[in-house]
Design an enzyme around this catalytic site. Structure first.
Site, PDB file in Angstrom:
ATOM      1  N   SER A   1     -13.324  -8.929  60.997  1.00 11.96           N
ATOM      2  CA  SER A   1     -13.825  -7.979  61.998  1.00 11.96           C
ATOM      3  C   SER A   1     -15.043  -8.466  62.793  1.00 11.96           C
ATOM      4  O   SER A   1     -15.287  -7.945  63.888  1.00 11.96           O
ATOM      5  CB  SER A   1     -14.031  -6.593  61.406  1.00 11.96           C
ATOM      6  OG  SER A   1     -15.191  -6.505  60.641  1.00 11.96           O
TER       7      SER A   1
ATOM      8  N   THR B   1     -11.003  -8.042  55.267  1.00  7.59           N
ATOM      9  CA  THR B   1     -10.864  -8.360  53.838  1.00  7.59           C
ATOM     10  C   THR B   1      -9.643  -7.690  53.223  1.00  7.59           C
ATOM     11  O   THR B   1      -8.995  -8.255  52.339  1.00  7.59           O
ATOM     12  CB  THR B   1     -12.149  -7.921  53.093  1.00  7.59           C
ATOM     13  OG1 THR B   1     -13.240  -8.659  53.640  1.00  7.59           O
ATOM     14  CG2 THR B   1     -12.074  -8.186  51.607  1.00  7.59           C
TER      15      THR B   1
ATOM     16  N   THR C   1     -14.336  -4.385  57.409  1.00  4.91           N
ATOM     17  CA  THR C   1     -15.332  -3.321  57.299  1.00  4.91           C
ATOM     18  C   THR C   1     -16.596  -3.579  58.127  1.00  4.91           C
ATOM     19  O   THR C   1     -17.330  -2.643  58.433  1.00  4.91           O
ATOM     20  CB  THR C   1     -15.726  -3.101  55.817  1.00  4.91           C
ATOM     21  OG1 THR C   1     -16.259  -4.312  55.299  1.00  4.91           O
ATOM     22  CG2 THR C   1     -14.543  -2.643  54.991  1.00  4.91           C
ATOM     23  N   ASP C   2     -16.847  -4.863  58.477  1.00  4.65           N
ATOM     24  CA  ASP C   2     -18.119  -5.168  59.157  1.00  4.65           C
ATOM     25  C   ASP C   2     -18.281  -4.418  60.481  1.00  4.65           C
ATOM     26  O   ASP C   2     -19.379  -3.950  60.801  1.00  4.65           O
ATOM     27  CB  ASP C   2     -18.230  -6.682  59.431  1.00  4.65           C
ATOM     28  CG  ASP C   2     -18.452  -7.482  58.155  1.00  4.65           C
ATOM     29  OD1 ASP C   2     -18.696  -6.880  57.098  1.00  4.65           O
ATOM     30  OD2 ASP C   2     -18.378  -8.730  58.222  1.00  4.65           O
TER      31      ASP C   2
HETATM   32  N1  ASP Z   1     -16.201  -9.691  56.718  1.00 10.37           N
HETATM   33  C1  ASP Z   1     -15.095  -8.820  56.466  1.00 10.37           C
HETATM   34  C2  ASP Z   1     -14.588  -8.267  57.783  1.00 10.37           C
HETATM   35  O1  ASP Z   1     -15.212  -7.368  58.317  1.00 10.37           O
HETATM   36  C3  ASP Z   1     -15.527  -7.727  55.590  1.00 10.37           C
HETATM   37  C4  ASP Z   1     -14.484  -6.722  55.249  1.00 10.37           C
HETATM   38  O2  ASP Z   1     -13.407  -6.634  55.804  1.00 10.37           O
HETATM   39  O3  ASP Z   1     -14.762  -5.973  54.317  1.00 10.37           O
HETATM   40  O4  ASP Z   1     -13.584  -8.725  58.269  1.00 10.37           O
END
Ligand code: ASP
Length: 323
Positions: free
Chosen positions: A55, A13, A88-89
């Site tokens: 991710s 993200t 973040t995932d």
């Molecule tokens: N779905 C996103 C990812 O992990 C969430 C994020 O980056 O915050 O790529």
């Protein structure tokens, strides 16, 4: 003297944008690439666009590629630290993989964002700047791989994503952050007590992760054996217990030399062999189940995969999980 920091973008993200339909998607270019100048007032920055992936698309193979990129660049020309931007995932998995496998005298900091680059309140650039500042600190080299978001510094081993959308999602249950980022300074107030490193060059072993629940039986465990997975992590109940109907499956897995590692599905505390009833932790330990000393399920999976690339002896894997 400015520190030399390698910035590796991998996607997530922090590098995405919201489109007209309101979907958050990776764009043609990474919005962070044009921010290199901003970072240049803090450190000598070299940027690598390793991947542009959400991710959930990151695999252990990508984690190994990141380790190789860091090591190859360091071999060519030594630098002080590396900052990785990541979705973040699965950020905690990549951070912990690097913590276990990269043995260089540098700081390694992983960061991300919960809001995409054109959303109000985008915190990606702020987190990236904080991560570079932390990477420039000499003290960061002593603390293993660090995760920096929302003005907090967490150890890769203990941090986990705890909220689907809140910017304070990264927490270290039971332990708390090991430091904080303020406007003028970086403060560490705890140090990890142990460091472990494993030298590996492949990640070919298949490890799976399942969660225990009331009424669970051996069906899935026997399927895991039949599918010839190399190892399994079970998020067990409470202090490390399972329903009695799973015992047959556990025995079959261990007889097939497939390590079964137990963590607790509680996010505080440590799984251990306390209860002696059928399926209780002590009973499972006697059957050869390995207890993981407080890692969460996804971290234990990473550790088991790394351990399996060193050895398939259950006794040695058990030793690795006592560290
Ligand atoms: N779905 C996103 C990812 O992990 C969430 C994020 O980056 O915050 O790529």
């Amino acid at each position: 003297m400015y520190k030399d920091i390698l910035v590796i973008h991998t996607g997530g993200t922090i590098s995405m944008q919201e489109n007209e339909e309101g979907s958050v998607v990776p764009g043609e270019t990474n919005p962070l690439s044009i921010q290199t100048e901003t970072l240049s007032s803090i450190a000598n920055i070299q940027v690598i666009e390793a991947f542009h992936l959400p991710s959930p698309h990151i695999t252990p193979r990508h984690m190994l590629m990141l380790k190789d990129i860091i090591e190859e660049h360091y071999k060519k020309k030594a630098f002080d630290g590396v900052v990785i931007t990541h979705g973040t995932d699965t950020l905690e998995e990549t951070a912990y993989f690097l913590d276990l496998t990269v043995a260089l005298p540098i700081s390694i900091v992983v960061t991300g964002a919960m809001r995409s680059s054109n959303e109000i309140g985008y915190e990606g650039l702020y987190n990236l700047i904080s991560a570079v500042r932390v990477a420039c600190e000499d003290a960061s080299k002593e603390n293993g791989v660090l995760v920096v978001l929302n003005d907090e510094i967490h150890s890769a081993k203990n941090v986990t994503k705890t909220h689907t959308s809140n910017v304070s999602t990264f927490q270290s249950p039971q332990y708390g952050p090991i430091g904080i980022v303020t406007k003028g300074d970086i403060f560490f107030h705890h140090h990890p007590t142990s460091r472990e490193k494993y030298s590996i060059c492949d990640v070919t072993k298949r490890v799976t992760l399942i969660k225990a629940y009331a009424g669970m039986d051996s069906g899935l465990l026997l399927a895991i054996r039949d599918l010839q997975y190399d190892g399994v992590i079970i998020e067990a109940l409470g202090q490390g217990n399972l329903p009695p109907e799973t015992v047959e499956g556990i025995q079959q897995l261990i007889q097939s030399n497939i390590p079964v590692v137990l963590v607790s599905r509680c996010f505080n505390g440590i799984a251990q062999g306390v209860y002696g009833y059928e399926g209780g932790g002590r009973n499972l330990k006697e059957l050869g189940v390995i207890f993981s000393h407080g890692l969460n399920g996804q971290k234990a999976s990473i550790k088991l995969m790394v351990a399996l690339s060193k050895t398939n002896k259950l006794s040695e894997i058990e030793k690795i999980f006592t560290i």
